[in-house]
Design a protein around this motif. Sequence first.
Motif, PDB file in Angstrom:
ATOM      1  N   ASP B  11     -48.834   8.768  18.326  1.00  0.00           N
ATOM      2  CA  ASP B  11     -48.171   9.933  18.918  1.00  0.00           C
ATOM      3  C   ASP B  11     -46.801  10.164  18.291  1.00  0.00           C
ATOM      4  OD1 ASP B  11     -50.327  10.228  20.506  1.00  0.00           O
ATOM      5  OD2 ASP B  11     -49.402   9.384  22.323  1.00  0.00           O
ATOM      6  N   GLU B  12     -46.090   9.042  18.080  1.00  0.00           N
ATOM      7  CA  GLU B  12     -44.756   9.125  17.514  1.00  0.00           C
ATOM      8  C   GLU B  12     -44.799   9.707  16.097  1.00  0.00           C
ATOM      9  OE1 GLU B  12     -42.918   5.252  17.401  1.00  0.00           O
ATOM     10  OE2 GLU B  12     -41.368   6.101  16.091  1.00  0.00           O
ATOM     11  N   GLN B  13     -45.796   9.268  15.335  1.00  0.00           N
ATOM     12  CA  GLN B  13     -45.944   9.764  13.965  1.00  0.00           C
ATOM     13  C   GLN B  13     -46.267  11.260  13.973  1.00  0.00           C
ATOM     14  OE1 GLN B  13     -48.930   6.822  12.941  1.00  0.00           O
ATOM     15  NE2 GLN B  13     -47.480   5.636  11.703  1.00  0.00           N
ATOM     16  N   LEU B  14     -47.133  11.676  14.917  1.00  0.00           N
ATOM     17  CA  LEU B  14     -47.495  13.088  15.028  1.00  0.00           C
ATOM     18  C   LEU B  14     -46.263  13.915  15.409  1.00  0.00           C
ATOM     19  CD1 LEU B  14     -49.804  15.153  14.956  1.00  0.00           C
ATOM     20  CD2 LEU B  14     -50.154  14.755  17.398  1.00  0.00           C
ATOM     21  N   LYS B  15     -45.490  13.370  16.342  1.00  0.00           N
ATOM     22  CA  LYS B  15     -44.280  14.055  16.775  1.00  0.00           C
ATOM     23  C   LYS B  15     -43.315  14.266  15.597  1.00  0.00           C
ATOM     24  CE  LYS B  15     -43.480  12.721  21.184  1.00  0.00           C
ATOM     25  NZ  LYS B  15     -42.871  11.776  22.135  1.00  0.00           N
ATOM     26  N   ASN B  16     -43.151  13.206  14.798  1.00  0.00           N
ATOM     27  CA  ASN B  16     -42.282  13.296  13.623  1.00  0.00           C
ATOM     28  C   ASN B  16     -42.762  14.375  12.653  1.00  0.00           C
ATOM     29  OD1 ASN B  16     -40.537  11.327  14.422  1.00  0.00           O
ATOM     30  ND2 ASN B  16     -41.513   9.691  13.223  1.00  0.00           N
ATOM     31  N   LEU B  17     -44.077  14.386  12.410  1.00  0.00           N
ATOM     32  CA  LEU B  17     -44.656  15.392  11.526  1.00  0.00           C
ATOM     33  C   LEU B  17     -44.369  16.789  12.067  1.00  0.00           C
ATOM     34  CD1 LEU B  17     -48.268  14.280  10.497  1.00  0.00           C
ATOM     35  CD2 LEU B  17     -46.368  14.849   8.978  1.00  0.00           C
ATOM     36  N   GLN B  18     -44.630  16.939  13.376  1.00  0.00           N
ATOM     37  CA  GLN B  18     -44.499  18.249  13.999  1.00  0.00           C
ATOM     38  C   GLN B  18     -43.066  18.766  13.913  1.00  0.00           C
ATOM     39  OE1 GLN B  18     -47.595  19.864  15.566  1.00  0.00           O
ATOM     40  NE2 GLN B  18     -46.136  21.156  14.481  1.00  0.00           N
ATOM     41  N   SER B  19     -42.089  17.844  14.114  1.00  0.00           N
ATOM     42  CA  SER B  19     -40.696  18.305  14.087  1.00  0.00           C
ATOM     43  C   SER B  19     -40.259  18.590  12.652  1.00  0.00           C
ATOM     44  CB  SER B  19     -39.782  17.291  14.769  1.00  0.00           C
ATOM     45  OG  SER B  19     -39.584  16.186  13.933  1.00  0.00           O
ATOM     46  N   ARG B  20     -40.860  17.886  11.718  1.00  0.00           N
ATOM     47  CA  ARG B  20     -40.517  18.107  10.312  1.00  0.00           C
ATOM     48  C   ARG B  20     -41.147  19.396   9.777  1.00  0.00           C
ATOM     49  NH1 ARG B  20     -39.555  13.116   6.440  1.00  0.00           N
ATOM     50  NH2 ARG B  20     -39.097  14.218   4.508  1.00  0.00           N
ATOM     51  N   PHE B  21     -42.336  19.713  10.292  1.00  0.00           N
ATOM     52  CA  PHE B  21     -43.053  20.920   9.836  1.00  0.00           C
ATOM     53  C   PHE B  21     -43.412  21.769  11.062  1.00  0.00           C
ATOM     54  CE2 PHE B  21     -44.003  17.501   6.823  1.00  0.00           C
ATOM     55  CZ  PHE B  21     -43.629  18.078   5.619  1.00  0.00           C
ATOM     56  N   PRO B  22     -42.417  22.430  11.674  1.00  0.00           N
ATOM     57  CA  PRO B  22     -42.666  23.140  12.935  1.00  0.00           C
ATOM     58  C   PRO B  22     -43.684  24.281  12.792  1.00  0.00           C
ATOM     59  CG  PRO B  22     -40.437  23.575  12.111  1.00  0.00           C
ATOM     60  CD  PRO B  22     -41.007  22.514  11.249  1.00  0.00           C
ATOM     61  N   GLU B  23     -43.794  24.832  11.591  1.00  0.00           N
ATOM     62  CA  GLU B  23     -44.691  25.984  11.413  1.00  0.00           C
ATOM     63  C   GLU B  23     -46.143  25.576  11.139  1.00  0.00           C
ATOM     64  OE1 GLU B  23     -43.075  24.771   7.514  1.00  0.00           O
ATOM     65  OE2 GLU B  23     -42.543  24.674   9.637  1.00  0.00           O
ATOM     66  N   VAL B  24     -46.378  24.262  11.040  1.00  0.00           N
ATOM     67  CA  VAL B  24     -47.732  23.771  10.772  1.00  0.00           C
ATOM     68  C   VAL B  24     -48.376  23.306  12.073  1.00  0.00           C
ATOM     69  CG1 VAL B  24     -49.103  22.033   9.529  1.00  0.00           C
ATOM     70  CG2 VAL B  24     -47.096  23.062   8.428  1.00  0.00           C
ATOM     71  N   HIS B  25     -49.652  23.624  12.245  1.00  0.00           N
ATOM     72  CA  HIS B  25     -50.378  23.142  13.417  1.00  0.00           C
ATOM     73  C   HIS B  25     -51.234  21.942  13.000  1.00  0.00           C
ATOM     74  CE1 HIS B  25     -52.841  23.006  16.988  1.00  0.00           C
ATOM     75  NE2 HIS B  25     -53.926  23.099  16.235  1.00  0.00           N
ATOM     76  N   PHE B  26     -50.993  20.783  13.640  1.00  0.00           N
ATOM     77  CA  PHE B  26     -51.742  19.572  13.327  1.00  0.00           C
ATOM     78  C   PHE B  26     -52.772  19.299  14.420  1.00  0.00           C
ATOM     79  CE2 PHE B  26     -47.566  19.025  11.341  1.00  0.00           C
ATOM     80  CZ  PHE B  26     -47.915  18.651  10.051  1.00  0.00           C
ATOM     81  N   GLU B  27     -53.958  18.909  14.009  1.00  0.00           N
ATOM     82  CA  GLU B  27     -55.000  18.600  14.977  1.00  0.00           C
ATOM     83  C   GLU B  27     -55.704  17.323  14.564  1.00  0.00           C
ATOM     84  OE1 GLU B  27     -58.536  21.378  16.359  1.00  0.00           O
ATOM     85  OE2 GLU B  27     -56.640  22.492  16.265  1.00  0.00           O
ATOM     86  N   GLU B 288     -46.192   8.832   4.294  1.00  0.00           N
ATOM     87  CA  GLU B 288     -45.092   9.112   3.357  1.00  0.00           C
ATOM     88  C   GLU B 288     -45.607   9.925   2.169  1.00  0.00           C
ATOM     89  OE1 GLU B 288     -43.323   5.318   2.366  1.00  0.00           O
ATOM     90  OE2 GLU B 288     -42.724   4.960   4.452  1.00  0.00           O
ATOM     91  N   PHE B 289     -46.777   9.522   1.616  1.00  0.00           N
ATOM     92  CA  PHE B 289     -47.381  10.290   0.525  1.00  0.00           C
ATOM     93  C   PHE B 289     -47.692  11.714   1.000  1.00  0.00           C
ATOM     94  CE2 PHE B 289     -48.508   6.018  -1.019  1.00  0.00           C
ATOM     95  CZ  PHE B 289     -48.327   6.149  -2.383  1.00  0.00           C
ATOM     96  N   PHE B 290     -48.276  11.807   2.208  1.00  0.00           N
ATOM     97  CA  PHE B 290     -48.696  13.108   2.723  1.00  0.00           C
ATOM     98  C   PHE B 290     -47.505  14.039   2.921  1.00  0.00           C
ATOM     99  CE2 PHE B 290     -49.764  15.630   6.662  1.00  0.00           C
ATOM    100  CZ  PHE B 290     -50.484  16.601   5.987  1.00  0.00           C
ATOM    101  N   ILE B 291     -46.437  13.504   3.533  1.00  0.00           N
ATOM    102  CA  ILE B 291     -45.253  14.326   3.818  1.00  0.00           C
ATOM    103  C   ILE B 291     -44.647  14.875   2.524  1.00  0.00           C
ATOM    104  CG2 ILE B 291     -42.848  14.170   4.593  1.00  0.00           C
ATOM    105  CD1 ILE B 291     -43.907  12.340   6.882  1.00  0.00           C
ATOM    106  N   GLU B 292     -44.533  13.985   1.517  1.00  0.00           N
ATOM    107  CA  GLU B 292     -43.993  14.431   0.233  1.00  0.00           C
ATOM    108  C   GLU B 292     -44.837  15.587  -0.318  1.00  0.00           C
ATOM    109  OE1 GLU B 292     -43.666  11.287  -2.633  1.00  0.00           O
ATOM    110  OE2 GLU B 292     -42.910  12.636  -4.201  1.00  0.00           O
ATOM    111  N   ASN B 293     -46.152  15.433  -0.230  1.00  0.00           N
ATOM    112  CA  ASN B 293     -47.036  16.467  -0.763  1.00  0.00           C
ATOM    113  C   ASN B 293     -47.062  17.727   0.085  1.00  0.00           C
ATOM    114  OD1 ASN B 293     -47.852  15.438  -3.182  1.00  0.00           O
ATOM    115  ND2 ASN B 293     -49.689  14.432  -2.391  1.00  0.00           N
ATOM    116  N   LEU B 294     -46.955  17.551   1.402  1.00  0.00           N
ATOM    117  CA  LEU B 294     -46.984  18.725   2.278  1.00  0.00           C
ATOM    118  C   LEU B 294     -45.756  19.605   2.026  1.00  0.00           C
ATOM    119  CD1 LEU B 294     -48.462  20.259   4.491  1.00  0.00           C
ATOM    120  CD2 LEU B 294     -47.356  18.803   6.208  1.00  0.00           C
TER     121      LEU B 294
END
Lengths: 314, 314
Positions: B11-27, B288-294
């Motif tokens: 959940d924490e990792q998802l939250k971090n992703l979401q706050s870093r990429f607010p315009e992206v919807h993760f499922e 980390e790889f994913f975030i850099e690429n996203l």
Amino acid sequence: MNVLFTFKIKDEQLKNLQSRFPEVHFEYNKELDESPIDKFEVIVTYGEDINTSVLEKATSLKWLMVASAGVEKMPLSEIAERGIVISNVRGIHKTPMAESVIGHILSLTRALPSLYDQQKRKEWNTRVKQTELRGSTAIILGPGAIGSEIGRLLQAFGVRTIGCNQSGRPAESMDETIQFDNLIDRLPDADYVISILPSTAETKGLLDERYFKAMKPTATFMNFGRGDLVKESILVDALKNGEIGHAVLDVFEKEPILVDSELWNLSNVSISPHVSSHSGKYIERALEFFIENLEKWQNGDGELVNLVDPKKGY
Amino acid sequence: MNVLFTFKIKDEQLKNLQSRFPEVHFEYNKELDESPIDKFEVIVTYGEDINTSVLEKATSLKWLMVASAGVEKMPLSEIAERGIVISNVRGIHKTPMAESVIGHILSLTRALPSLYDQQKRKEWNTRVKQTELRGSTAIILGPGAIGSEIGRLLQAFGVRTIGCNQSGRPAESMDETIQFDNLIDRLPDADYVISILPSTAETKGLLDERYFKAMKPTATFMNFGRGDLVKESILVDALKNGEIGHAVLDVFEKEPILVDSELWNLSNVSISPHVSSHSGKYIERALEFFIENLEKWQNGDGELVNLVDPKKGY
């Protein structure tokens, strides 16, 4: 020039010395009291064989090279009176101690104790709990020569290093340095709390219960300094109550640990019997100090490395 | 933009992703076959759940982020045909593997297995045989991403590193690089011989008896690449005959090792059941790889890291 060794070095090491310093005559003799030693300008010793009667007989002696870190038991005032230069091998423990600390950390991180146990049971089991050192944070209590070497290696592994000393003055290989007064506030940040503190009035009993309660429940506490930093009972409680995850101890309040010490019964402690500074390469390292200084001595350079002030005792 | 994870992240990792990429919807959904997936532009997967019927349904799919190093079992030609970008996490094993290798080395050098055994017997014994890593020499077979990370860390410990590859072309963090053809001549220099070689036609059975006879009798041989580099019988003989001092093995000719394998009975071998790449931080590293690429993807930068050429398969 005549140099006397009062401890044995390997033939190969002697040969190397001889070829490097062809004009120097090296001799080995451990019976200082019973032999004529008036011709030796330099004596290389562990220190404990140098007493006032030896000094009286060693009429040519100008330099005592002590292959040990402490000189407190030597007749320092006589040495000072006679104007004999004295140097030691301060820092010789840096490498083995830092390698021990990093070795213990990686062994735990990569679950080597579990792998060793499985192997004894001839068990092939891939479900061992492993993590990575990279990305963690270490607080180093006492970032001096040894602490900074530990810091340097931890940084190579991608660990954030926080040194902690009395003054908070920046120390080598530390990303940050804090004061003892601020330690308790920063403990929650640390995955590793590593002490190489000496025993002084300030450090004795420094880590009371509050410090362990402030640490992460997953933290590893490592004591490689002096055992009186923390009472064994406090440490045992912290380990039993899960206030910290693991302890690696090379020093103890009482050494050897008593047979009935609770530490022996805890699964989350690694016991090292005060051997982290030991090394089969000790003499090799001591000779490196000696060679560097002998070169300076030959060149008339009085600025030997690791000079000891016999009046101060260090 | 919609991103689908087919494996669970915290959940924490998802939250971090979401706050870093607010315009992206993760499922998150692992049942690709039974769900509508036509809205997802990006799928993050371990790879094994991607088949041709999934590709047919994933009509918006433009980028497959595979959180695994190998993609050879994926429907690569269909992926190529549809023009789907594919990237993986090549190099993710670098950190845990290098930490395992250095951990095993330091554990042996600093006698940790003996200390662990003594502790079990509640024995305080300071006469353990310890030495130092500093000043030794290592030959690294296969100085690629993992081998160079091992080399980098060894150099921090003051170890001389000799890389060994097919061409002899200089490799990162190697003091020197030699060709396979010259390996046997240089083996007498090495205190550590560390292989992270893959299994190829050239490496299969590469280390025959002659190689072990050429090693120092005190050398530690470490296989962290593939087990078919050396026949188990050759290794057992070398260890029994004292041609080498110790072996640390993470890979084996047959995995799991057979119950009656002689390896279990040797005291100078450390057995690791092919776990040196495992890590509790795997998903963290993959993200980390994913975030850099996203970030690159969002900026329209097509130069993702770790792009896979689906025609070549790597």
